[in-house]
Design an enzyme around this catalytic site. Structure first.
Site, short mmCIF file in Angstrom:
data_model
loop_
_atom_site.label_atom_id
_atom_site.label_comp_id
_atom_site.label_asym_id
_atom_site.label_seq_id
_atom_site.Cartn_x
_atom_site.Cartn_y
_atom_site.Cartn_z
N HIS A 215 0.70 -1.45 0.11
CA HIS A 215 0.05 0.05 -0.01
C HIS A 215 0.79 1.09 0.00
O HIS A 215 0.27 2.29 0.33
CB HIS A 215 -1.08 0.02 1.07
CG HIS A 215 -1.75 -1.29 1.40
ND1 HIS A 215 -1.40 -2.28 2.50
CD2 HIS A 215 -2.94 -1.70 0.63
CE1 HIS A 215 -2.17 -3.30 2.19
NE2 HIS A 215 -2.95 -2.85 1.31
S1 FES Z 1 1.78 -0.56 3.15
FE1 FES Z 1 0.03 -1.78 3.55
S2 FES Z 1 1.10 -3.67 4.27
FE2 FES Z 1 2.65 -2.41 3.93
#
Ligand code: FES
Length: 184
Positions: free
Chosen positions: A149
């Site tokens: 993410h």
């Molecule tokens: S940014 Fe979501 S698991 Fe690493």
């Protein structure tokens, strides 16, 4: 992407500077052979024993700019020999600007002689957002980047950008000699 997936079975090859060990309570020594290819140490004990155990990691052959990963209690442990530039970057940060304020020194433990050794950084390589494994030498802060993410960690493993709420966690560990650390 290789750093992120090799632990859980993806067949992409890791880079030569980023090695994976699956340690099982025995010393994970870094030998010449390991410089060419990742070394996988065979499981030698029951998984419940491993889950409770500690591991010893010999960092004597680790070279500046290299990182190894050792599996401990089912989690990757990152051991990175940081470059002077990486250490300087980690030291130069105003911690008041950090989401999870911590100095670089607070993320180290004393070495066998009782002094902090900023060259060797030891962390649990699990993103504090939803648990992916970040990629080394990546992201906007030259540290680690989690592609799941988009979390960016700096050269001290501190969260700098993206959704992760906390810095990469420092495991319980200690130096048991000049060159061997014991995790757990
Ligand atoms: S940014 Fe979501 S698991 Fe690493």
């Amino acid at each position: 992407m290789s750093d992120t997936h090799t632990i859980d079975g993806d067949h992409e090859e890791p880079s030569r500077r980023d090695f994976i060990y699956i340690a099982t309570g025995v010393t994970a020594a870094i030998g010449a052979g390991a410089l060419a290819w990742p070394m996988v140490m065979q499981m030698t004990a029951a998984s419940d024993t491993l889950a409770a155990g500690s591991i010893e990691i010999d960092v004597s052959k680790l070279e500046e700019g290299q990182q190894i990963k050792v599996l401990w209690r089912g989690k990757p442990i990152f051991v990175r020999y940081r470059t002077p530039k990486e250490i300087a970057e980690a030291d130069s940060v105003d911690i008041a600007t950090l989401r999870d304020p911590q100095t670089d020194n607070e993320r180290l433990v004393p070495d066998f002689a009782g002094a902090l050794n900023p060259k060797i950084l030891v962390m649990i390589g699990v993103c504090t957002h939803f648990g992916c494994i970040p990629i080394g030498e990546a992201g906007d802060f030259d540290g680690w980047y989690c592609p799941c993410h988009g979390s960016h960690y700096d050269t001290s493993g501190r969260i700098r950008k993206g959704p992760a709420p906390k810095n990469l966690v420092i495991p319980e560990y200690a130096y048991i000699s000049d060159t061997v650390i014991k995790v757990g």
